[in-house]
Motif scaffolding. Structure first.
Motif, PDB file in Angstrom:
ATOM      1  N   LEU A   1       0.862  -1.183   0.000  1.00 36.00           N
ATOM      2  CA  LEU A   1       0.000   0.000   0.000  1.00 36.00           C
ATOM      3  C   LEU A   1       0.892   1.225   0.000  1.00 36.00           C
ATOM      4  CD1 LEU A   1      -3.070   0.749   0.307  1.00 36.00           C
ATOM      5  CD2 LEU A   1      -2.600   1.039   2.714  1.00 36.00           C
TER       6      LEU A   1
ATOM      7  N   ILE B   1      -3.524   0.736  -4.147  1.00 33.68           N
ATOM      8  CA  ILE B   1      -3.936  -0.359  -3.254  1.00 33.68           C
ATOM      9  C   ILE B   1      -3.941  -1.653  -4.083  1.00 33.68           C
ATOM     10  CG2 ILE B   1      -6.431  -0.106  -3.637  1.00 33.68           C
ATOM     11  CD1 ILE B   1      -6.685  -0.547  -0.539  1.00 33.68           C
TER      12      ILE B   1
ATOM     13  N   LYS C   1      -5.384   5.510   5.304  1.00 38.49           N
ATOM     14  CA  LYS C   1      -4.948   5.082   3.967  1.00 38.49           C
ATOM     15  C   LYS C   1      -5.871   4.010   3.396  1.00 38.49           C
ATOM     16  CE  LYS C   1      -0.071   6.122   4.824  1.00 38.49           C
ATOM     17  NZ  LYS C   1       1.240   5.547   5.129  1.00 38.49           N
ATOM     18  N   THR C   2      -6.198   3.003   4.208  1.00 35.30           N
ATOM     19  CA  THR C   2      -7.050   1.908   3.727  1.00 35.30           C
ATOM     20  C   THR C   2      -8.407   2.440   3.283  1.00 35.30           C
ATOM     21  OG1 THR C   2      -5.954   0.465   5.311  1.00 35.30           O
ATOM     22  CG2 THR C   2      -7.974  -0.371   4.305  1.00 35.30           C
ATOM     23  N   THR C   3      -9.039   3.248   4.137  1.00 35.80           N
ATOM     24  CA  THR C   3     -10.386   3.747   3.832  1.00 35.80           C
ATOM     25  C   THR C   3     -10.375   4.644   2.593  1.00 35.80           C
ATOM     26  OG1 THR C   3     -10.771   3.756   6.218  1.00 35.80           O
ATOM     27  CG2 THR C   3     -12.417   4.841   4.847  1.00 35.80           C
TER      28      THR C   3
ATOM     29  N   LYS D   1     -16.358  -0.171   7.777  1.00 38.66           N
ATOM     30  CA  LYS D   1     -15.286   0.786   8.097  1.00 38.66           C
ATOM     31  C   LYS D   1     -15.850   2.201   8.153  1.00 38.66           C
ATOM     32  CE  LYS D   1     -10.887   0.401   8.957  1.00 38.66           C
ATOM     33  NZ  LYS D   1     -10.509  -0.390  10.118  1.00 38.66           N
TER      34      LYS D   1
ATOM     35  N   ARG E   1     -15.593  -7.337   0.192  1.00 37.84           N
ATOM     36  CA  ARG E   1     -14.832  -6.073   0.186  1.00 37.84           C
ATOM     37  C   ARG E   1     -15.761  -4.874   0.389  1.00 37.84           C
ATOM     38  NH1 ARG E   1     -11.843  -6.378  -4.808  1.00 37.84           N
ATOM     39  NH2 ARG E   1     -10.540  -7.901  -3.762  1.00 37.84           N
TER      40      ARG E   1
ATOM     41  N   THR F   1      -3.048   3.568   9.160  1.00 37.31           N
ATOM     42  CA  THR F   1      -3.616   2.420   8.433  1.00 37.31           C
ATOM     43  C   THR F   1      -5.091   2.652   8.121  1.00 37.31           C
ATOM     44  OG1 THR F   1      -2.071   0.984   9.615  1.00 37.31           O
ATOM     45  CG2 THR F   1      -3.895  -0.095   8.491  1.00 37.31           C
ATOM     46  N   ILE F   2      -5.853   3.154   9.109  1.00 37.73           N
ATOM     47  CA  ILE F   2      -7.292   3.415   8.904  1.00 37.73           C
ATOM     48  C   ILE F   2      -7.485   4.439   7.780  1.00 37.73           C
ATOM     49  CG2 ILE F   2      -9.354   4.468   9.925  1.00 37.73           C
ATOM     50  CD1 ILE F   2      -8.487   3.267  12.606  1.00 37.73           C
TER      51      ILE F   2
ATOM     52  N   LEU G   1     -15.845  -2.222   3.562  1.00 41.20           N
ATOM     53  CA  LEU G   1     -15.781  -0.758   3.419  1.00 41.20           C
ATOM     54  C   LEU G   1     -16.949  -0.083   4.124  1.00 41.20           C
ATOM     55  CD1 LEU G   1     -14.226   1.616   2.186  1.00 41.20           C
ATOM     56  CD2 LEU G   1     -15.545   1.357   0.099  1.00 41.20           C
TER      57      LEU G   1
ATOM     58  N   ASN H   1      -8.139   4.958   0.157  1.00 40.77           N
ATOM     59  CA  ASN H   1      -7.747   4.289  -1.083  1.00 40.77           C
ATOM     60  C   ASN H   1      -8.795   3.294  -1.564  1.00 40.77           C
ATOM     61  OD1 ASN H   1      -5.326   5.663  -1.438  1.00 40.77           O
ATOM     62  ND2 ASN H   1      -4.209   4.281  -0.089  1.00 40.77           N
ATOM     63  N   LEU H   2      -9.494   2.648  -0.614  1.00 39.23           N
ATOM     64  CA  LEU H   2     -10.586   1.744  -1.013  1.00 39.23           C
ATOM     65  C   LEU H   2     -11.707   2.511  -1.703  1.00 39.23           C
ATOM     66  CD1 LEU H   2     -10.947  -0.867   1.878  1.00 39.23           C
ATOM     67  CD2 LEU H   2     -10.617  -1.363  -0.535  1.00 39.23           C
TER      68      LEU H   2
END
Length: 1089
Positions: free
Chosen positions: A268, A273, A371-373, A310, A303, A368-369, A307, A375-376
């Motif tokens: 990532l 992603i 970037k993940t959220t 999240k 997935r 992490t929260i 999301l 980028n998703l």
């Protein structure tokens, strides 16, 4: 031998009585005290010099910074030294490979990721012209070549790692083993191999997701085909073209086809992603066959569900992390503020270590929260709700708050880190020492046991030193060998692993915190910034969080410096800077300015009851909190919200006051209210208040004097200009007071400039004047009239006949008229009126100047006896600045006194500058002017009566009651031509008077005769005729008075010859006076002797 040469004194000093140690401690204390005082002194200087430093400082601008990363110059070969040569070689090879991988990873993260990610940025579709894509790709080819070399190097390193591991782990039982590997697991090697494979995968994913890069590559290949067909046109040799094409094919095959990485991994970075399921299907054909459509759909549904969950938990996450981070910051402040007690030193170090690691872990979790959220959402192309955006922005602020906390307490952290590393090394050494004793106590000899002992000795030796990356790597590899054969008990091994992990983290604390808190990814999600600013504006209570967001926005600047597709990375930085500042202005600063202005207006105009401003009904925002913020640093500027709003209000209030001067009190009140309510230090407008009447500005008139003289009419007696016509219900006027106020605004220097402009204007008008007088039709008629008058003047009592002037007027009208119905004589009259208006304006400028000077000088008690301030200052012996000020004051008083007393003779200047040219023989045609004055006056009187009659009509177009510019113009031109005597010889006004009196008497006589016949219609006609004759006579009389008055300005009592004679007499008197003085001195000399 050396001992024998020492002196006996030295031998005595060698006895250690402890005094030297005491002395050293005293010196150290003094040095420490000096450093503390010097630090506080520097801090005071910094605070005094720069009060604009923001809450969140730019870390890159630190003039001095502590680098906590341990460093030493020892090489791997020097560090890896044991009696076991084989083990030395194994550890050295693996350590060297791990170091190489770390270097490659660093190069990829700093150079290649950013170069690829930012390709195509900084140039919008609208600004791109045809061919720009190919140019950008052309610049980028060298970068791709470097990337190709980098990937090749990565392949070689991966192959080497695999070969080295294969050489160690041999499945063939017969073949000799390098070292015994049963139970040995080099986890560090696999971790590093994973990192390198991650780099290759990341590069693949970046290129795969980069649509612009692929499009530009295709266009570039097409361009190359065109060049191939006609190489001479592009100035390229054909033999050089083929190798280049081969090179491009190699680049495409190696980099752009997604084959950089061939093994599964997860990564990532920035906005990239990676999904393992997609990877497996694309790269491993067998995996694709095993999965059916339902399974693939289930993965996508899972997935989407992830999301959604999240997004739903974001608000709770923010609240939880807000409490955690706030609590952590309080603990940090508390622990770092306490003085360390020597009796609880180890316990204190453990607490500090735990609190530092806790801060890092919070940063990791938050990062992490976010970037993940984000980028998703981006990769799945799903819209984010406003709530999610606000929550994510809050998390970004928390992330930067953690980084800032470490930075703010960096002095104490630096001090603690060195102690904590030593403490952890001590703990690790204790564990290794116990294990080593256990191995030594076992007397059974084997090569495997020897390897274990050598590895433990190597780990022990390496831990005794600075905690550098190389040393920690060697310890990790050594412990991979040293932990086999149950040298450590289970309860001993886990604490050792924890200690080593802590040591890794604490040794690189600053770098790791910086990496986790780096918000470079925000560049790809900057669309959230407007929503964030709207939220900050609506909830002004915690406006200070702006500092953290701008700190996050700054993080992508170092990465952008690796852009290679533009002329310079500065272009990309400027684009980014402009974009962010435009958003800030639109969504915060401009809204804030408007809201503050609106609030001030409504507060001042409460008596109008414009709308309901009850805070309990409509709510209330405390916008004053924005003005308590320190300036925010962004790029090379400080964004000062207070200064921005203050400047906006100052500018608005000033401009609106100049437009409507009567509102000065309202804007003054609003200015005071801004200071009281918002603490804004407003600038005083310094505009003249209350009764200022400025009318049209002198500068405006000066620049447009040709328009002014045609649109305004001059009144000689009242010294006033009146607008000829206007679309409004009123006419503008300009008088001496307006001019004086205007001069007061601009300074007296404007007067000379105005006269210069008038001179330029008169030059153009006199050229037209000369052309008219030179015209054959005009000149021939005037010469005839002069000849006629000379012939009949004796018979006609030297009076110019009225009917001759009427005949001239009729003759000119026959030559033709304009579409507006004006004859050539009408136009000539207008020309003379405009020249007269210009002279009237010059007169008004002089009067206004005198008025202004007399107003300024009125505070001086006695104009005849003005004190010399310069002399008084010299007597008192005051400073040089005071002396300069006194000299300046004397100069100003002197100027005002002189100006108020006499002023400048502008009329004389304007006569002297034109008269010589007018009187030259080549301009003899102008000498006929005096004979055209009678028909001109007749034309003027008819025009004047027509204008005055229109005043009583409903349609007042062309109505006027004064136009003394004509009289001024005639008087001025007669003076320039020195023709006052010639004009007076016509006795024109006497002739007019006699003509009209004669006609009036004739009408009166006829009225007496007709009154007996009682014919009312005839009597009415006669009355009207008499009135008309009276009006004409009155107009001629007024013109005569105006002309006589105007002639006084130009000294009409003297001819040019008389003036010259007077000048000569004055010069002779001056010379005589000087001569008398010189004679008297000569005769006095003998007497003295």
């Amino acid at each position: 031998m050396a001992v024998e040469t020492l002196s006996p004194d030295w031998e005595f000093d060698r006895v250690d009585d402890g005094s030297q140690k005491i002395h050293a401690e005293v010196q150290l204390k003094n040095y420490g005290k000096f450093l503390e005082e010097y630090t506080s002194q520097l801090r005071r200087i910094e605070d005094a010099l720069d009060d604009s430093i923001g809450d969140v400082w730019d870390f890159n601008l630190d003039p001095i910074a502590l680098k906590l990363l341990p460093y030493e110059q020892s090489s791997l070969l020097e560090l890896i030294k044991t009696e076991n040569k084989v083990l030395n070689k194994v550890i050295t090879v693996y350590a060297a490979l791990c170091c190489e991988i770390k270097k490659l990873k660093y190069e990829a993260e700093t150079k290649f990721y950013n170069g690829l990610l930012f390709y195509g940025e900084g140039a919008t579709d609208s600004s791109m012209v045809e061919g720009d894509c190919q140019i950008q790709m052309g610049r980028f080819i060298s970068f791709l070549q470097e990337l190709s070399c980098f990937v090749t190097r990565c392949y070689e390193v991966v192959m080497n790692v695999v070969h080295q591991l294969a050489a160690l782990y041999i499945s063939n039982k017969i073949a000799p083993k390098i070292i015994e590997t049963t139970g040995v697991h080099f986890q560090t090697m696999y971790e590093h191999l994973g990192e390198l494979l991650t780099v290759l995968l990341t590069l693949d994913e970046i290129i795969d997701n980069h649509v612009t890069l692929k499009d530009h590559w295709t266009m570039y290949k097409r361009l190359l085909k065109s060049v191939h067909h006609n190489p001479s046109k592009f100035g390229i040799q054909e033999e050089k073209l083929k190798p280049f094409e081969k090179f491009l094919l190699k680049l495409e095959g190696q980099l752009l086809d997604g084959t950089i990485f061939q093994v599964p991994a997860i990564t990532l970075t920035a906005n990239i992603i990676w999904f393992p399921d997609n990877f497996l299907i694309q790269k491993i054909a067998a995996a694709a066959k095993l999965l059916d459509r339902k399974s693939l759909q289930a993965i996508k549904v899972h997935r989407d569900t992830f999301l959604q969950q999240k997004a739903q938990s974001l608000t709770k996450d923010v609240q939880s992390y807000y409490v955690f981070v706030s609590s952590w910051m309080m603990k940090m402040e508390s622990i770092l503020s306490k003085e360390q007690r020597m009796d609880k030193f180890a316990e204190d170090l453990t607490n500090r270590c735990n609190i530092f690691i806790q801060g890092f872990l919070y940063a990791y979790g938050i990062s992490t929260i976010i970037k993940t959220t984000m980028n998703l959402y981006m990769s799945m192309q799903k819209p984010m709700t406003k709530t999610s955006v606000k929550a994510l922005c809050r998390l970004i602020e928390l992330l930067k708050a953690i980084e800032h906390m470490f930075y703010r307490r960096s002095m104490v952290v630096a001090d603690s880190v060195s102690h904590i590393t030593q403490h952890l090394q001590h703990q690790a050494l204790n564990s290794i020492s116990i294990a080593k004793k256990r191995v030594i106590s076992d007397k059974k000899y084997s090569e495997q046991r020897l390897d274990v002992l050598s590895a433990l000795v190597l780990a022990e030796n390496t831990l005794n030193g600075p905690s550098t990356k190389q040393r920690r790597l060697i310890v990790s590899l050594a412990l991979s060998v040293g932990t086999q054969m149950k040298t450590f008990k289970d309860e001993e091994l886990f604490p050792l692993q924890v200690v080593m992990k802590k040591l890794d983290l604490i040794s690189e604390l600053r770098e790791r915190v910086q990496t986790q808190c780096d918000c470079c990814f925000l560049y790809w999600h900057r669309a959230v910034f407007p929503i964030y600013l709207d939220d900050v504006y609506e909830n002004a209570v915690d406006a200070a969080r702006l500092h953290y967001m701008f700190s996050a926005l700054r993080d992508c600047v170092p990465a952008m410096m690796h852009a290679r597709h533009l002329d310079s990375y500065e272009v990309l930085l400027d684009c980014y800077d402009k974009e962010i500042m435009d958003i800030l202005n639109e969504h915060l600063l401009d809204k804030l300015c408007k809201e503050i202005e609106k609030d001030l207006r409504l507060s001042v105009h409460t008596h109008l009851k414009l709308d309901d401003r009850n805070p309990f009904k409509v709510g209330m925002k405390d916008l004053a909190l924005f003005f308590s913020l320190n300036p925010i640093r962004f790029f090379n500027r400080f964004i000062d919200i207070r200064a921005y709003v203050t400047h906006y209000l100052d500018k608005t209030f000033y401009n609106l006051t100049t437009v409507a001067l009567h509102d000065w009190a309202t804007y003054s009140e609003m200015r005071n209210l801004a200071t009281q309510r918002y603490g804004l230090v407003m600038t005083e407008a310094h505009l003249p208040s209350q009764t200022l009447e400025q009318g049209l500005d002198v500068l405006e008139i000066m620049r447009n004097i040709h328009i002014f003289v045609s649109r305004y009419l001059y009144n000689l007696n009242n010294q006033i200009f009146i607008e000829r016509t206007s679309n409004n219900k009123h006419l503008n006027t300009i008088n001496i007071r307006h001019i004086a106020n205007s001069i007061r605004t601009h300074g007296t220097g404007i007067m000379n400039t105005t006269v210069n402009f008038t001179y330029q204007f008169l030059k153009k008008k006199f050229y037209i004047f000369s052309q008219f007088m030179y015209d054959e039709h005009i000149k021939s008629r005037l010469i005839k009239d002069i000849r006629f008058f000379r012939e009949i003047k004796d018979q006609n009592d030297h009076k110019y006949p009225f009917d001759r002037a009427e005949k001239f007027n009729r003759g000119i009208r026959k030559l033709g008229i304009t579409p507006e119905g004006q004859s050539y004589l009408d136009q000539f009259r207008q020309l003379i009126s405009q020249i007269g208006n210009a002279m009237g304006y010059v007169r008004m400028i002089r009067s206004g100047g005198l008025h202004c000077s007399s107003n300024a000088i009125r505070f001086v008690p006695d104009l005849e006896d003005i004190v010399n301030f310069e002399e008084l200052v010299k007597e008192e012996g005051l400073a040089e600045e005071t002396l300069k000020a006194a000299r300046h004051l004397d100069s100003v008083l002197s100027d005002h006194t002189r100006n108020s007393a006499e002023g400048t003779e502008y009329f004389k200047m304007l006569v002297d500058v034109f008269a010589p040219e007018f009187r030259r023989p080549k301009n003899i045609h102008l000498r006929n002017f005096y004979i055209i004055v009678p028909p001109l006056t007749l034309n003027f009187v008819e025009h004047s009566i027509s204008c005055k009659e229109k005043l009583n009509k409903k349609n007042k177009i062309g109505a006027a009651f004064t136009d003394d510019g004509f009289a001024m113009g005639v008087a001025y031109i007669l003076k320039l031509l020195d023709q006052y005597q010639e004009f007076d010889s016509l006795h024109w006004f006497q002739s007019v008077r006699e003509k009209y009196i004669k006609e009036i008497r004739a009408v009166a006589k006829q009225q007496n005769v007709q009154s007996t016949s009682q014919d009312e219609k005839l009597l009415q006609t006669m009355n009207l005729t008499q009135k008309r004759l009276d009006v004409y006579l009155q107009e001629f009389e007024l013109l005569y008075f105006s002309l006589s008055s105007a002639r006084i300005f130009f000294r009409a009592d003297k001819t040019a010859a008389e003036e010259n004679q007077e000048k000569k007499e004055k010069e002779e008197e001056t010379k005589t006076g000087n001569g008398d003085v010189s004679d008297s001195t000569v005769t006095a000399d003998p007497v003295v002797k």
